[in-house]
Design an enzyme around this catalytic site. Structure first.
Site, PDB file in Angstrom:
ATOM      1  CG  HIS A  44       9.031 -39.589 -75.992  1.00 22.31           C
ATOM      2  ND1 HIS A  44       7.735 -39.943 -76.800  1.00 22.31           N
ATOM      3  CD2 HIS A  44       9.925 -40.481 -76.268  1.00 22.31           C
ATOM      4  CE1 HIS A  44       7.900 -41.004 -77.217  1.00 22.31           C
ATOM      5  NE2 HIS A  44       9.107 -41.475 -77.235  1.00 22.31           N
ATOM      6  CG  LEU A  45       9.939 -32.204 -76.348  1.00 18.54           C
ATOM      7  CD1 LEU A  45       9.729 -30.682 -77.163  1.00 18.54           C
ATOM      8  CD2 LEU A  45      11.077 -31.806 -75.449  1.00 18.54           C
ATOM      9  NE  ARG A  46       7.354 -38.713 -71.211  1.00 19.43           N
ATOM     10  CZ  ARG A  46       7.484 -39.431 -72.078  1.00 19.43           C
ATOM     11  NH1 ARG A  46       6.694 -39.673 -72.834  1.00 19.43           N
ATOM     12  NH2 ARG A  46       8.189 -40.406 -71.736  1.00 19.43           N
ATOM     13  CG  ASP A 101      12.816 -43.705 -77.087  1.00 20.05           C
ATOM     14  OD1 ASP A 101      11.735 -42.873 -77.017  1.00 20.05           O
ATOM     15  OD2 ASP A 101      12.642 -44.725 -76.923  1.00 20.05           O
TER      16      ASP A 101
HETATM   17 ZN   LIG Z   1       9.289 -46.179 -79.489  1.00 18.28          ZN
END
Ligand SMILES: [Zn+2]
Lengths: 428, 325
Positions: A58-60, A303
């Site tokens: 997740h790089l946001r 993750d």
């Molecule tokens: Zn997930």
């Protein structure tokens, strides 16, 4: 000088060898290679792996640049030994159009620290109702091949079936966040002995397992390929094992934290341990390790879920779910898989580089350490021991569950197509 | 005793008996013309209520005032508080004001533990109910009530509840009262049985120090006390049981069922009661039902807890028993 000689590296943990890089490629691998005209990196018996590939980051950016940006996230990736990351679609706006995935792809190119391959949303706005323009995202400059509503489960069986069918047209894969939503209403942690005592809403294993069971059957029925994100229970392992034995085209990932941490830690009510899927039991952890060793679980994916301090420095129920992981993943895998004898370094290279690149169809990554291959490489000081200090993280967020914990191994050098992104543990 | 009271499970048998004995002394204050002790004069206690509970707040407030403490009531509900970080902010505000103890009620399980352990605040923290986790002073007042009714002379001073058979009936899954009582009653030597439909028993209950039964009628004849837990009406829509009537038939306490209990056995309820569903008016109004006593005992118990956590070293009144510790 475009030549680099990595001297005395244990390639995939084997006997020390020299690796000569010329430009973007590996020119030669062997004993006693000449250093003439090359910059020398003394490996001193460190382990050399193909650059790691994370199928679940997740790089946001766009939307939550206070947590992470493509730049800070890829710097964290390079620090952790990664040369490519797949960026999850749950940004603001959601990566559910060609425009957004191209933006993320472009930001990755500009960062220069590691390749960023966007993941497209399966449904518009992750709402689970209407298929996003999967074909357009695939045909965009980003060339999306992995689709996921991660953060949410594609729980409507018909939508899931259609997505699985539709991506066959261009060889895509649907990566499922397996979480039956009704069974996890109000869920705060793994449902079991600890949740009963703490009075926190339970996230039962069956909520994950029932979706995985359904999805492997759907994949079989429509003849498509499904990937299971962050598998976390012993029961899920059994289902995936069964599905593979039946010839169903399913792959699965496990996170480093699910290989190490258990729900007993939630007794601290410290939200640094709040993650989705939740930390499970010791029995689950051991089953996951075995499954990763025997190939039932194909890969490790981080993750990596950065959150700003204020989203974690509060009471458990109010806290955000997720942990950062890029910078500690390899250490946790060394600790849980290599030092336990479950996996050798060649196995690590397979689970953290070759197979994730194959699942995500990412060319140029996860290749053998051999002449003629792209010089995407990671050098690991496996003898290193030290406490995790989040103050030194390149990630913009510090929500690591390992603060102060001693973990083995340290990535000292990372090479992206022959260019150093990490030197002596410092970003280049 | 520990510095905070977060969970009934934190109390040793001796801690718990000390609190019950101290509460007996405190109860005598209620019989005096001037119902006040100087014990906490000059100390400030904040009642930090993030969740409405007039009954619990008033009980703590009465206890604090009888000990001559200065009282600050902070009700977060209705104020601008809405985000999670407010707990920390509020705690730090109270710390800056020099509050000597914080009584906290919160809808989130673990919030008092977090308050006590996160370094946000130095003062002792008393849990006045957190989510579905714990409500230790409720368990203490229940134990106090049982000891007075079931153990006997001099209100059982110095004694525990060894061998007493206590049955808790109803929504165990969502009940902090059940969690607190199971822990404390076990510590005090009682044998606890939980009775509920399987949907209202938490997964993982098998590790609790108690029995579980789905059949109230079989348990009643061997119960010294039967504690009815509150069943919230919203559980009905969530399919925890088919209908209110069916719940009532299988798990409600009416006159017929009460007749199956031993003669000395008491009926307890943490209140407020849902008459008709979990308990009939006939039972609620009978002299075997201790609901009103429980309320009065709640003040004594809270006085004892505040006194022991804050006053500390000197005996509360004149009883040397508190000095033995
Ligand atoms: Zn997930």
């Amino acid at each position: 000088m475009s030549k680099i000689l990595i001297r005395g590296a244990k390639v995939l943990g084997g006997a020390p060898q020299d690796v000569l890089i010329d430009g973007e490629f590996i020119e030669a691998v062997g004993a006693g290679l000449s250093a003439e005209g090359a910059e020398v990196v003394e490996a001193d018996g460190k382990v050399l792996l193909p650059g790691l590939v994370d199928l679940h980051t997740h790089l946001r950016e766009p939307g939550r640049e206070d947590s992470e940006t493509v730049l800070t996230g890829t710097r964290a990736a390079a620090s952790g030994g990664y040369t490519a990351v797949f960026a999850m679609a749950n940004t603001f706006p959601v990566a559910d159009t060609a425009g957004v995935v191209e933006q993320v792809y472009r930001l990755g190119k500009e960062s220069g620290y590691c390749d960023v391959q966007p993941i497209g949303a399966v449904t518009v706005g992750l709402a689970g109702k209407k298929l996003a323009e999967l074909g357009a995202m695939h045909e965009s400059a980003a060339g999306v091949t992995v689709f996921s509503d991660d953060g949410k489960c594609v729980d409507d069986a018909v939508i899931m079936r259609r997505a699985l069918e539709y991506v066959k047209a261009f060889g895509g894969v649907v990566a499922q966040h397996a979480q039956e939503p009704r069974l996890t209403e109000g869920a705060q942690m793994n449902e079991g002995v600890v949740s009963a005592e703490l009075g926190l809403g339970g996230w039962p294993a069956v909520a994950e397992e029932s979706i995985i069971a359904r999805d492997v059957l759907l994949a079989e029925h429509v003849g498509s390929r499904v990937h299971i994100c962050h598998l976390s229970t012993a029961g899920s392992v059994e289902i995936v094992r069964w599905a593979k034995s039946r010839g169903i085209d399913v792959t699965a990932e496990v996170t480093p934290h699910h290989l190490l941490l258990t729900d007993e830690l939630v007794r601290s009510y410290n939200p640094v341990y709040k993650v989705n899927p939740p930390l499970r039991t010791e029995r689950d952890v051991l089953a996951l390790r075995e499954a990763l060793a025997d190939g039932t679980i194909d890969i490790v994916a981080t993750d990596h879920a950065p959150h700003p301090h204020e989203d974690k420095d509060c009471e458990w129920a109010a806290a955000a779910m997720g942990m950062v992981g890029l910078e500690t993943a390899l250490s946790v895998v060394q600790h849980t898989m290599v030092e336990t004898g479950l996996l050798d370094w060649a196995g690590v290279a397979d689970r953290m580089s070759a197979t994730p690149a194959r699942i995500g169809q990412l060319a140029g990554h996860g290749r053998p350490v051999a002449a003629g291959e792209p010089a995407n490489l990671t050098l690991v000081d496996s003898a290193y021991r030290g406490e995790v200090d989040p103050a030194g993280f390149a990630s913009r967020s510090r929500n690591t569950p390992y603060e102060g914990r001693e973990l083995p191994g340290r990535v000292t050098h990372t090479f992206l197509r022959g260019r150093k992104t990490l030197v002596d543990g410092k970003l280049a | 005793m520990k510095r905070h009271l977060i969970s009934a499970a934190d109390l040793t048998r001796d801690d718990a008996v000390l609190i019950l004995d101290t509460a007996e002394e405190m109860a005598r204050v209620a019989d005096r013309p001037i119902k006040k002790l100087p014990a906490l004069r000059g100390r400030t206690v904040c009642n930090l209520f993030f969740e409405d509970s007039t009954r619990t707040r008033i009980s703590f407030e009465a206890a604090e005032k009888r000990l001559s403490a200065d009282v600050i009531n902070f009700a977060a509900k209705g104020s601008s508080v809405s985000k999670g970080e407010s707990l920390k902010d509020t705690a730090q505000t109270l710390e800056a004001m020099g509050v000597d103890a914080v009584v906290i009620r919160h809808s989130a399980s673990g919030a008092p533990y977090r308050l006590a352990t996160s370094g946000w605040i130095d003062a002792p923290v008393i849990n006045a109910g957190d989510g579905t986790h714990q409500h230790p002073t409720q368990a203490l007042l229940d134990a106090f009530t049982m000891r007075r009714r079931l153990v006997g002379p001099d209100a059982g001073l110095g004694q525990d509840l060894a061998g007493k058979r206590i049955t808790l009936v109803g929504d165990v899954l969502h009940s902090r009262v059940a969690r607190s009582n199971v822990a404390l009653l076990h510590t005090l030597g009682a044998e606890v049985t939980l009775v509920a439909p399987p949907t209202l028993v938490p997964v993982g209950v098998e590790t609790w120090p108690c029995e579980v039964s789905y059949d109230l009628d079989s348990v009643l004849p061997k119960s010294d006390a039967v504690m009815m837990l509150r069943v919230q009406r919203e559980r009905m829509n969530a399919a925890f049981f088919p209908t209110e009537r069916e719940y009532s038939r299988r798990y409600g306490l009416d006159g017929d069922r009460m007749a199956r209990m031993p003669e000395h056995a008491i009926v307890m309820h943490p209140g407020p009661m849902v008459r008709g569903m979990e308990i009939t008016a006939e039972v609620a109004d009978s002299d075997r039902c201790t609901v009103v006593e429980q309320v009065a005992n709640g003040v004594s118990i809270r006085m004892a807890v505040l006194y022991l956590l804050l006053g500390g070293n000197e005996p509360a009144l004149t009883n040397p028993r508190t000095e033995e510790k």
